[in-house]
Design a protein around this motif. Structure first.
Motif, PDB file in Angstrom:
ATOM      1  N   ARG A   1       0.710  -1.441  -0.028  1.00  0.00           N
ATOM      2  CA  ARG A   1      -0.096   0.196   0.128  1.00  0.00           C
ATOM      3  C   ARG A   1       0.855   1.431  -0.054  1.00  0.00           C
ATOM      4  O   ARG A   1       0.409   2.065  -0.819  1.00  0.00           O
ATOM      5  CB  ARG A   1      -0.860  -0.046   1.053  1.00  0.00           C
ATOM      6  N   ALA A   2       2.038   1.101   0.638  1.00  0.00           N
ATOM      7  CA  ALA A   2       2.752   2.432   0.858  1.00  0.00           C
ATOM      8  C   ALA A   2       3.713   2.696  -0.343  1.00  0.00           C
ATOM      9  O   ALA A   2       3.432   3.995  -0.904  1.00  0.00           O
ATOM     10  CB  ALA A   2       3.932   2.107   1.781  1.00  0.00           C
ATOM     11  N   ILE A   3       3.910   1.522  -1.283  1.00  0.00           N
ATOM     12  CA  ILE A   3       4.500   1.875  -2.327  1.00  0.00           C
ATOM     13  C   ILE A   3       3.545   2.260  -3.346  1.00  0.00           C
ATOM     14  O   ILE A   3       3.932   3.282  -4.364  1.00  0.00           O
ATOM     15  CB  ILE A   3       5.296   0.477  -2.877  1.00  0.00           C
ATOM     16  N   GLN A   4       2.313   2.000  -3.547  1.00  0.00           N
ATOM     17  CA  GLN A   4       1.254   2.386  -4.303  1.00  0.00           C
ATOM     18  C   GLN A   4       1.193   3.552  -4.133  1.00  0.00           C
ATOM     19  O   GLN A   4       0.817   4.465  -5.172  1.00  0.00           O
ATOM     20  CB  GLN A   4       0.023   1.501  -4.038  1.00  0.00           C
ATOM     21  N   VAL A   5       0.940   4.306  -2.907  1.00  0.00           N
ATOM     22  CA  VAL A   5       0.874   5.536  -2.635  1.00  0.00           C
ATOM     23  C   VAL A   5       1.766   6.577  -3.530  1.00  0.00           C
ATOM     24  O   VAL A   5       1.613   7.652  -4.033  1.00  0.00           O
ATOM     25  CB  VAL A   5       0.870   5.971  -1.282  1.00  0.00           C
ATOM     26  N   VAL A   6       3.304   6.013  -3.227  1.00  0.00           N
ATOM     27  CA  VAL A   6       4.366   6.713  -3.665  1.00  0.00           C
ATOM     28  C   VAL A   6       4.184   6.792  -5.183  1.00  0.00           C
ATOM     29  O   VAL A   6       4.277   7.906  -5.818  1.00  0.00           O
ATOM     30  CB  VAL A   6       5.628   6.113  -3.376  1.00  0.00           C
ATOM     31  N   LEU A   7       4.072   5.697  -6.019  1.00  0.00           N
ATOM     32  CA  LEU A   7       4.089   5.526  -7.259  1.00  0.00           C
ATOM     33  C   LEU A   7       2.678   6.230  -7.981  1.00  0.00           C
ATOM     34  O   LEU A   7       3.012   6.443  -9.351  1.00  0.00           O
ATOM     35  CB  LEU A   7       4.020   3.811  -7.739  1.00  0.00           C
ATOM     36  N   THR A   8       1.752   6.333  -7.424  1.00  0.00           N
ATOM     37  CA  THR A   8       0.658   7.012  -7.979  1.00  0.00           C
ATOM     38  C   THR A   8       0.501   8.361  -7.415  1.00  0.00           C
ATOM     39  O   THR A   8      -0.417   9.295  -7.986  1.00  0.00           O
ATOM     40  CB  THR A   8      -0.709   6.121  -7.610  1.00  0.00           C
ATOM     41  N   ALA A   9       1.348   9.085  -6.932  1.00  0.00           N
ATOM     42  CA  ALA A   9       1.283  10.590  -6.374  1.00  0.00           C
ATOM     43  C   ALA A   9       1.424  11.243  -7.540  1.00  0.00           C
ATOM     44  O   ALA A   9       2.199  10.984  -8.346  1.00  0.00           O
ATOM     45  CB  ALA A   9       2.342  10.568  -5.213  1.00  0.00           C
ATOM     46  N   GLU A  10       0.888  12.469  -7.327  1.00  0.00           N
ATOM     47  CA  GLU A  10       1.159  13.539  -8.431  1.00  0.00           C
ATOM     48  C   GLU A  10       2.385  13.752  -8.671  1.00  0.00           C
ATOM     49  O   GLU A  10       3.003  14.303  -9.677  1.00  0.00           O
ATOM     50  CB  GLU A  10      -0.001  14.856  -8.080  1.00  0.00           C
ATOM     51  N   VAL A  11       3.235  14.059  -7.563  1.00  0.00           N
ATOM     52  CA  VAL A  11       4.505  14.624  -7.148  1.00  0.00           C
ATOM     53  C   VAL A  11       5.350  13.905  -8.140  1.00  0.00           C
ATOM     54  O   VAL A  11       6.505  14.091  -8.848  1.00  0.00           O
ATOM     55  CB  VAL A  11       5.167  14.994  -5.970  1.00  0.00           C
ATOM     56  N   THR A  12       5.074  12.386  -7.990  1.00  0.00           N
ATOM     57  CA  THR A  12       5.848  11.329  -8.754  1.00  0.00           C
ATOM     58  C   THR A  12       5.535  11.232 -10.218  1.00  0.00           C
ATOM     59  O   THR A  12       6.521  11.167 -11.092  1.00  0.00           O
ATOM     60  CB  THR A  12       5.569   9.977  -8.180  1.00  0.00           C
ATOM     61  N   LYS A  13       4.226  11.431 -10.620  1.00  0.00           N
ATOM     62  CA  LYS A  13       4.115  11.391 -11.867  1.00  0.00           C
ATOM     63  C   LYS A  13       4.866  12.783 -12.601  1.00  0.00           C
ATOM     64  O   LYS A  13       4.947  12.885 -13.844  1.00  0.00           O
ATOM     65  CB  LYS A  13       2.403  11.586 -12.032  1.00  0.00           C
ATOM     66  N   GLU A  14       4.622  13.973 -12.050  1.00  0.00           N
ATOM     67  CA  GLU A  14       5.155  15.002 -12.430  1.00  0.00           C
ATOM     68  C   GLU A  14       6.650  15.242 -12.380  1.00  0.00           C
ATOM     69  O   GLU A  14       7.348  16.132 -12.836  1.00  0.00           O
ATOM     70  CB  GLU A  14       4.661  16.378 -11.954  1.00  0.00           C
ATOM     71  N   GLY A  15       7.373  14.109 -11.713  1.00  0.00           N
ATOM     72  CA  GLY A  15       8.973  14.104 -11.981  1.00  0.00           C
ATOM     73  C   GLY A  15       9.546  14.833 -10.918  1.00  0.00           C
ATOM     74  O   GLY A  15      10.776  15.181 -11.095  1.00  0.00           O
ATOM     75  N   LEU A  16       8.849  15.281  -9.828  1.00  0.00           N
ATOM     76  CA  LEU A  16       9.365  15.922  -8.739  1.00  0.00           C
ATOM     77  C   LEU A  16      10.196  15.200  -7.852  1.00  0.00           C
ATOM     78  O   LEU A  16      11.043  15.920  -7.054  1.00  0.00           O
ATOM     79  CB  LEU A  16       8.361  16.917  -7.815  1.00  0.00           C
ATOM     80  N   LEU A  17      10.045  13.848  -7.669  1.00  0.00           N
ATOM     81  CA  LEU A  17      10.766  12.999  -7.134  1.00  0.00           C
ATOM     82  C   LEU A  17      11.807  12.153  -7.827  1.00  0.00           C
ATOM     83  O   LEU A  17      11.630  12.375  -9.019  1.00  0.00           O
ATOM     84  CB  LEU A  17       9.949  12.219  -6.251  1.00  0.00           C
ATOM     85  N   ASP A  18      12.617  11.409  -7.328  1.00  0.00           N
ATOM     86  CA  ASP A  18      13.612  10.721  -8.038  1.00  0.00           C
ATOM     87  C   ASP A  18      12.953   9.497  -8.702  1.00  0.00           C
ATOM     88  O   ASP A  18      12.516   8.438  -8.123  1.00  0.00           O
ATOM     89  CB  ASP A  18      14.784  10.075  -7.214  1.00  0.00           C
ATOM     90  N   ASP A  19      12.474   9.428  -9.873  1.00  0.00           N
ATOM     91  CA  ASP A  19      11.763   8.475 -10.659  1.00  0.00           C
ATOM     92  C   ASP A  19      12.649   7.379 -10.441  1.00  0.00           C
ATOM     93  O   ASP A  19      11.911   6.127 -10.347  1.00  0.00           O
ATOM     94  CB  ASP A  19      11.650   8.893 -12.085  1.00  0.00           C
ATOM     95  N   LEU A  20      14.018   7.259 -10.663  1.00  0.00           N
ATOM     96  CA  LEU A  20      14.641   5.960 -10.672  1.00  0.00           C
ATOM     97  C   LEU A  20      14.745   5.262  -9.332  1.00  0.00           C
ATOM     98  O   LEU A  20      14.449   4.128  -9.332  1.00  0.00           O
ATOM     99  CB  LEU A  20      16.280   6.196 -11.026  1.00  0.00           C
ATOM    100  N   ARG A  21      14.736   5.936  -8.315  1.00  0.00           N
ATOM    101  CA  ARG A  21      14.531   5.479  -6.858  1.00  0.00           C
ATOM    102  C   ARG A  21      13.212   4.977  -6.680  1.00  0.00           C
ATOM    103  O   ARG A  21      13.062   3.748  -6.166  1.00  0.00           O
ATOM    104  CB  ARG A  21      14.708   6.421  -5.746  1.00  0.00           C
ATOM    105  N   ASN A  22      12.111   5.575  -7.050  1.00  0.00           N
ATOM    106  CA  ASN A  22      10.717   4.923  -6.962  1.00  0.00           C
ATOM    107  C   ASN A  22      10.455   3.763  -7.673  1.00  0.00           C
ATOM    108  O   ASN A  22       9.851   2.985  -7.137  1.00  0.00           O
ATOM    109  CB  ASN A  22       9.828   6.204  -7.086  1.00  0.00           C
ATOM    110  N   THR A  23      11.114   3.735  -8.988  1.00  0.00           N
ATOM    111  CA  THR A  23      10.652   2.561  -9.973  1.00  0.00           C
ATOM    112  C   THR A  23      11.855   1.542  -9.973  1.00  0.00           C
ATOM    113  O   THR A  23      11.350   0.313 -10.477  1.00  0.00           O
ATOM    114  CB  THR A  23      10.539   3.103 -11.179  1.00  0.00           C
ATOM    115  N   VAL A  24      12.726   1.662  -9.151  1.00  0.00           N
ATOM    116  CA  VAL A  24      13.744   0.575  -9.042  1.00  0.00           C
ATOM    117  C   VAL A  24      13.851   0.081  -7.678  1.00  0.00           C
ATOM    118  O   VAL A  24      13.775  -0.935  -7.229  1.00  0.00           O
ATOM    119  CB  VAL A  24      15.133   0.982  -9.792  1.00  0.00           C
TER     120      VAL A  24
END
Length: 313
Positions: free
Chosen positions: A146-169
């Motif tokens: 659930r926690a990972i799903q929250v991160v991956l679907t967040a707007e800040v993640t979709k807009e690239g404001l966080l580290d995409d590599l860290r989130n997806t890997v």
């Protein structure tokens, strides 16, 4: 959110998607289930093929629409051919009966477990299914998912404001490591329960005490890791809220005076402005707050990297 299977991140994305679509084909850690006769095909598959084969031979236009647009086009052509065979060819019924036999073989070949079943067998051990876990460990896996799903679907993640590599890997790798640990904890816990049911005496209790302590420590350790991921998800959620507020203020500040007046009356107290002329300054301050919130989430995410938890401590 129900607990779903957890996969080794090294599994190809295409293979993983295929297995996620057929979770009933995945095998528990105890071993690969027997495939059954004729490649896992069931009597239901045989009946399905027997029922559909004559339709494909004699009335393909009736059954084709259930298989998609391309099949519909093929069915229309097939219907013309079938009609021509019945009218023009000597013994046309026997010809189409032969076609029905061929259709039966093709349909039956497409039934059963197919490529997904083959992958589930070949990749056994590279996934953890809910059946591998007891109630307690399944709940822990559900928390991390659930926690990972929250991160991956967040707007800040979709807009690239966080580290995409860290989130997806990193996050899928963290989930996989947690899932493997929980599977082993569940297995050993069941082993201890079975041993206790077999008989209880002082010698057995003395032998099992260190093992029970090891299980308790392992559970506490993996729970700490899950809580770190949950804290990251909380920071991402906070950044999401800040982003939404900032976008709202920006949109209203760029609008007409009527929107500016509405903003002064309706936005939350900490975002409200005393006068319309102060909207621009307020937007700048909120943008800075958003940046700090995103940066805090990024720093929290760093603790999820190998060695990160130790450094954060």
């Amino acid at each position: 959110m129900t607990v779903r299977p957890s996969f080794d991140p090294l599994i190809a994305a295409e293979d993983r998607a295929l297995l996620e679509a057929r979770p009933e084909l995945l095998h528990p850690a105890a071993g690969v289930r027997p495939s059954g006769p004729v490649g896992g095909r069931t009597p239901r598959d045989v009946l399905f093929s027997l029922w559909n084969a004559p339709l494909w031979a004699f009335l393909p236009l009736v059954v084709a629409p259930f298989y998609g647009r391309k099949a519909l086009i093929a069915g229309a052509i097939g219907q013309v051919v079938a009609g021509a065979v019945l009218v023009l060819a000597p013994g046309g019924v026997f010809v189409l009966s032969g076609a029905a036999v061929v259709a039966f073989g093709v349909l039956l070949a497409r039934c059963g477990q197919g490529r997904a079943g083959s992958l589930a067998r070949r990749l056994h051990g590279s996934y953890v299914v809910p059946g591998d876990l007891d109630t307690a460990t399944a709940a822990l896996l559900g928390r991390v998912q659930r926690a990972i799903q929250v991160v991956l679907t967040a707007e800040v993640t979709k807009e690239g404001l966080l580290d995409d590599l860290r989130n997806t890997v990193t996050l899928p790798a963290q989930e996989w490591e947690v899932a493997q640990t929980l599977r082993e904890i569940s297995r050993l816990s069941e082993e201890q329960r079975t041993a206790r049911l077999a008989g209880q005496n002082a010698e057995l209790a003395q032998m099992m005490a260190p093992q029970a302590k090891a299980l308790k420590l392992a559970t506490a350790s993996v729970t700490e890791r899950i809580e770190a991921i949950e804290r990251y998800a909380e920071q991402v959620t906070a950044a999401d809220r800040a982003l939404l507020q900032w976008k709202t203020l920006q949109r209203l500040a760029d609008s007409s005076d009527a929107y500016g007046e509405l903003l002064a009356r309706t936005v939350r107290d900490e975002l409200a402005v005393a006068e319309i002329d102060g909207l621009t300054d307020e937007a700048k301050r909120l943008e800075e707050a958003l940046r700090r919130s995103v940066e805090k989430a990024r720093r929290t995410g760093l603790t999820l990297l190998p060695g990160g938890l130790a450094e954060a401590g």
